[in-house]
Design a protein around this motif. Structure first.
Motif, short mmCIF file in Angstrom:
data_model
loop_
_atom_site.label_atom_id
_atom_site.label_comp_id
_atom_site.label_asym_id
_atom_site.label_seq_id
_atom_site.Cartn_x
_atom_site.Cartn_y
_atom_site.Cartn_z
N PHE A 62 0.75 -0.93 0.25
CA PHE A 62 -0.01 0.17 -0.39
C PHE A 62 1.21 1.77 0.02
CE2 PHE A 62 -3.13 -2.84 1.64
CZ PHE A 62 -4.26 -2.37 0.59
N SER A 63 1.48 1.44 0.69
CA SER A 63 3.36 2.19 0.70
C SER A 63 3.49 2.94 -0.89
CB SER A 63 3.70 2.13 1.06
OG SER A 63 4.27 2.07 2.89
N THR A 64 3.48 1.57 -1.73
CA THR A 64 3.33 1.98 -3.29
C THR A 64 2.48 1.71 -3.89
OG1 THR A 64 5.42 -0.49 -2.74
CG2 THR A 64 4.69 0.39 -4.73
N LEU A 65 2.03 1.74 -3.67
CA LEU A 65 0.33 2.58 -4.12
C LEU A 65 0.03 3.41 -4.22
CD1 LEU A 65 -1.77 0.32 -5.75
CD2 LEU A 65 -3.16 0.44 -4.15
N PHE A 66 0.87 3.98 -2.94
CA PHE A 66 0.14 5.98 -2.25
C PHE A 66 1.34 6.66 -3.44
CE2 PHE A 66 1.89 9.02 0.76
CZ PHE A 66 1.30 9.71 0.15
N LEU A 67 2.42 6.49 -3.10
CA LEU A 67 3.44 7.20 -3.35
C LEU A 67 4.29 6.54 -5.13
CD1 LEU A 67 6.86 5.68 -1.06
CD2 LEU A 67 5.31 8.30 -0.96
N TYR A 68 3.43 5.58 -5.79
CA TYR A 68 3.96 6.11 -7.72
C TYR A 68 2.67 7.18 -7.74
CZ TYR A 68 7.52 2.91 -8.31
OH TYR A 68 9.24 2.80 -8.44
N GLY A 69 1.36 6.72 -7.11
CA GLY A 69 0.08 7.31 -7.51
C GLY A 69 -0.02 9.02 -7.24
N THR A 70 0.47 9.22 -6.12
CA THR A 70 1.37 10.60 -5.95
C THR A 70 2.16 10.85 -6.87
OG1 THR A 70 0.55 10.46 -3.41
CG2 THR A 70 1.37 11.88 -4.36
N HIS A 71 3.36 10.35 -6.89
CA HIS A 71 4.29 10.85 -7.84
C HIS A 71 3.79 10.82 -9.21
CE1 HIS A 71 7.97 9.23 -5.62
NE2 HIS A 71 7.71 10.42 -4.91
N ARG A 72 2.87 9.70 -9.80
CA ARG A 72 2.32 10.30 -11.33
C ARG A 72 1.31 11.23 -11.58
NH1 ARG A 72 0.56 5.59 -14.32
NH2 ARG A 72 1.93 4.35 -13.07
N MET A 73 0.67 11.55 -9.94
CA MET A 73 -0.16 12.72 -10.58
C MET A 73 0.52 14.19 -10.52
SD MET A 73 -3.77 11.56 -7.77
CE MET A 73 -2.80 11.00 -6.32
N LEU A 74 1.67 14.36 -9.96
CA LEU A 74 2.79 15.39 -9.83
C LEU A 74 3.15 15.33 -10.90
CD1 LEU A 74 4.67 15.11 -6.46
CD2 LEU A 74 3.03 16.82 -6.99
N ALA A 75 3.36 13.95 -12.18
CA ALA A 75 3.28 14.50 -12.83
C ALA A 75 2.93 14.39 -14.03
CB ALA A 75 4.51 13.13 -13.33
N ILE A 76 1.98 14.30 -14.17
CA ILE A 76 0.57 14.63 -14.88
C ILE A 76 0.48 16.46 -14.66
CG2 ILE A 76 -1.63 15.03 -15.22
CD1 ILE A 76 -1.92 12.25 -13.98
N ARG A 77 0.89 17.00 -13.68
CA ARG A 77 0.53 18.60 -13.51
C ARG A 77 2.28 18.87 -14.46
NH1 ARG A 77 -2.38 16.30 -11.22
NH2 ARG A 77 -4.94 16.79 -10.13
N ARG A 78 3.47 18.63 -13.89
CA ARG A 78 3.93 19.01 -14.36
C ARG A 78 4.51 18.74 -15.96
NH1 ARG A 78 7.00 15.99 -12.13
NH2 ARG A 78 7.90 14.83 -13.48
N ILE A 79 4.09 17.99 -16.59
CA ILE A 79 4.82 17.59 -18.29
C ILE A 79 3.46 18.22 -18.95
CG2 ILE A 79 5.27 15.65 -19.42
CD1 ILE A 79 6.40 14.31 -17.36
N PRO A 80 3.85 18.62 -19.40
CA PRO A 80 2.99 19.20 -20.85
C PRO A 80 2.67 18.04 -21.56
CG PRO A 80 5.02 19.81 -21.56
CD PRO A 80 5.35 19.43 -20.26
N ASP A 81 1.28 17.97 -22.77
CA ASP A 81 0.56 16.44 -22.48
C ASP A 81 2.03 16.43 -23.94
OD1 ASP A 81 -1.73 17.13 -21.32
OD2 ASP A 81 -2.75 17.75 -22.21
N GLU A 82 2.37 17.39 -24.65
CA GLU A 82 2.59 16.70 -26.10
C GLU A 82 4.05 15.92 -25.69
OE1 GLU A 82 4.08 21.39 -25.18
OE2 GLU A 82 2.20 19.58 -25.14
N ASN A 83 4.10 16.17 -24.49
CA ASN A 83 5.64 15.10 -23.73
C ASN A 83 5.51 14.14 -23.24
OD1 ASN A 83 7.73 16.80 -25.23
ND2 ASN A 83 7.25 17.95 -23.43
N LYS A 84 3.79 13.83 -22.93
CA LYS A 84 3.58 13.33 -22.07
C LYS A 84 3.70 11.46 -23.05
CE LYS A 84 0.04 15.02 -18.76
NZ LYS A 84 0.34 16.54 -19.04
N THR A 85 3.84 10.43 -22.08
CA THR A 85 4.23 9.21 -22.50
C THR A 85 2.33 8.33 -22.25
OG1 THR A 85 4.64 8.63 -19.88
CG2 THR A 85 6.18 8.86 -21.18
#
Length: 302
Positions: A62-85
């Motif tokens: 559950f720690s992995t689920l929380f941390l990876y989910g949080t990191h991903r949501m931060l990346a969504i806001r930081r990286i522009p759509d044209e550079n998103k994987t």
């Protein structure tokens, strides 16, 4: 002719559904969380701890689920759509589900933390801090605020330390009366070797993005071919440590030694193939899946 068209239509539908299911398993972080829990179970097997699905493995899941989910949501806001994987585009589309899973992870961690021993809790605190600082730009530098992963070429070393500590030292500290210190060190070193190789593999994949972001990683400094050579050396060290570990603590259990040998050889093949296979699922399924490999082999050997 009609049957042939119908068959192709059904096959296309099955393929589409299979891809959607695989995306959910891999991109929702459920698979990487299962890999983390499997590393805990592998450590417990090697250390002779008969715990099964216990507080430590559930907390790491559950720690992995929380941390990876949080990191991903931060990346969504930081990286522009044209550079998103593909993963980030999927995460943006299903970010509410990602948020719910991260929230579930945080809640379960909060409930399990009270079941940890004092020694295990002392280990979790600094590891948790490093995990949070890894993605949050809160470290002040002359060039502005940076994430822990952005400083020098330390990204792969932070990953190695945290993953190895929580999947080896945490169960050892939780069940301290059942383990010997040198035995723990040998398993810890084996885990460091494995995680470091996986980290280097992902650094090879991310060379283009890391270079654009101004990061200094081992593949960017030494090149792809030299990094592959480093991976070979470290996987060899993994197997040699396994030989010492099994000869010293496992009473020449050649079944377990064979598991380590298969993990090293197959891990090498999967990592090398990753540099030429251009499929969206390869890294999150097969490279991350190396973490599941030795656990599954050990289960078959029992």
């Amino acid at each position: 002719e009609f049957r042939r068209v119908l068959f192709r239509s059904d096959l296309k539908l099955i393929t589409t559904i299979s891809k959607r299911i695989l995306e959910w398993i891999l991109f929702s972080n459920l698979f990487i969380a299962a890999c983390a829990a499997a590393l805990v179970w592998e450590s417990e097997i090697l250390l002779g701890i008969s715990a099964g699905i216990d507080t430590v493995s559930l907390m790491i899941f559950f720690s992995t689920l929380f941390l990876y989910g949080t990191h991903r949501m931060l990346a969504i806001r930081r990286i522009p759509d044209e550079n998103k994987t593909r993963m980030l585009l999927w995460s943006k589309k299903y970010q509410f589900a990602l948020f719910i899973l991260a929230l579930l992870g945080a809640g379960m961690v909060a409930s399990f933390v009270f079941n940890l021993t004092f020694a295990a809790l002392l280990l979790m605190i600094p590891m948790g801090i490093v995990s949070v600082l890894y993605e949050l730009p809160v470290i002040r530098t002359p060039n502005g605020y940076k994430r822990l992963r952005d400083i020098g070429m330390l990204k792969v070393f932070w990953l190695t330390i945290v993953w190895s500590a929580v999947t080896v030292l945490l169960p050892a500290f939780q069940y301290g009366e059942q383990v010997k210190s040198m035995e723990v060190i040998s398993v810890f070193l084996m885990r460091c070797c494995l995680i470091f190789c996986l980290g280097l593999s992902f650094d090879i994949r991310d060379m283009q993005y890391d270079e654009a972001g101004g990061l200094k990683t081992i593949p960017l400094i030494y090149g792809r071919s030299k990094t592959i050579r480093i991976i070979i050396y470290i996987l060899t060290a993994y197997f040699l440590i396994a030989c010492i570990q099994f000869a010293t603590f496992q009473h020449y259990d050649f079944g377990k030694l064979s598991c380590a040998a298969i993990t090293a050889l197959l891990g090498y093949r999967l990592i090398v193939a990753a540099s030429v296979v251009d499929e969206w699922y390869y890294y999150p399924l097969f490279v991350d899946g190396i973490m599941l490999l030795n656990f599954l082999l050990l289960q078959m050997d029992r």
